[in-house]
Design an enzyme around this catalytic site. Structure first.
Site, short mmCIF file in Angstrom:
data_model
loop_
_atom_site.label_atom_id
_atom_site.label_comp_id
_atom_site.label_asym_id
_atom_site.label_seq_id
_atom_site.Cartn_x
_atom_site.Cartn_y
_atom_site.Cartn_z
N HIS A 17 -5.37 -5.20 -3.01
CA HIS A 17 -4.87 -4.11 -3.84
C HIS A 17 -3.65 -4.56 -4.65
CE1 HIS A 17 -6.42 -1.33 -0.43
NE2 HIS A 17 -7.27 -1.22 -1.44
N LYS A 41 -11.11 12.65 6.24
CA LYS A 41 -10.90 11.29 6.68
C LYS A 41 -9.77 11.20 7.71
CE LYS A 41 -11.06 6.82 4.39
NZ LYS A 41 -10.90 6.10 3.14
N ARG A 90 -14.73 -6.77 -5.05
CA ARG A 90 -14.71 -7.92 -4.14
C ARG A 90 -16.04 -8.64 -4.10
NH1 ARG A 90 -12.73 -4.49 0.93
NH2 ARG A 90 -14.46 -3.35 0.06
#
Length: 151
Positions: A17, A41, A90
């Site tokens: 990040h 979450k 990624r």
């Protein structure tokens, strides 16, 4: 002024990040790191901790702003006159997932998504891996900025 939002949960912020944000400030006049709030979450770190980790990591970078938000990212963009969403990729799985979100966002609002490939040296790092290393008392410090320290 070109402004981009870099949204995520950042639980915690990783070196991946960090790299995307550092590179983003070379492309945009402002990068808004936006920590999304998702009541569904379960987070390892509180919202305040996550925000502080990021603020401390970028305390010497005036082009980085850290905020929290609820709801759709495009709604945040429209409300705050942000034209771009910055995302890091990624691997191919990230691309497929992020591509679907980018198309949806563009259908909802005139917002462009800009993708940056993560650096090879950080492409394996995910917040979920960092959390697992922390839970198991491993050396997580190699995976996160210096501002992220667990007591």
């Amino acid at each position: 002024m070109k402004r981009a939002i870099f949204p995520g949960s950042f639980d915690p912020i990783t070196l991946g990040h960090y790299d995307i944000i550092k590179r983003g400030v070379t492309l945009f006049d402002e990068v808004i790191v936006a920590i999304g709030v998702n009541a569904e979450k379960k987070y390892m770190f509180s919202l305040e901790q996550r925000k502080k980790f990021i603020e401390d990591a970028f305390k010497d970078e005036p082009k980085v702003t850290v905020v929290t938000y609820k709801g759709l990212t495009v709604d945040f963009c429209l409300k705050h006159n942000v034209e771009f969403i910055l995302r890091g990729l990624r691997n191919p799985a990230d691309f497929e997932f992020e591509k679907a979100i980018a198309h949806t966002n563009r259908d909802l609002a005139p917002i462009e998504t800009v993708f940056l490939l993560t650096a090879a040296k950080t492409s394996y790092i995910a917040s979920s891996i960092v959390r697992d290393v922390i839970r198991n008392d491993g050396d997580y410090t190699k995976l996160v900025p210096k501002s992220v320290r667990v007591k």
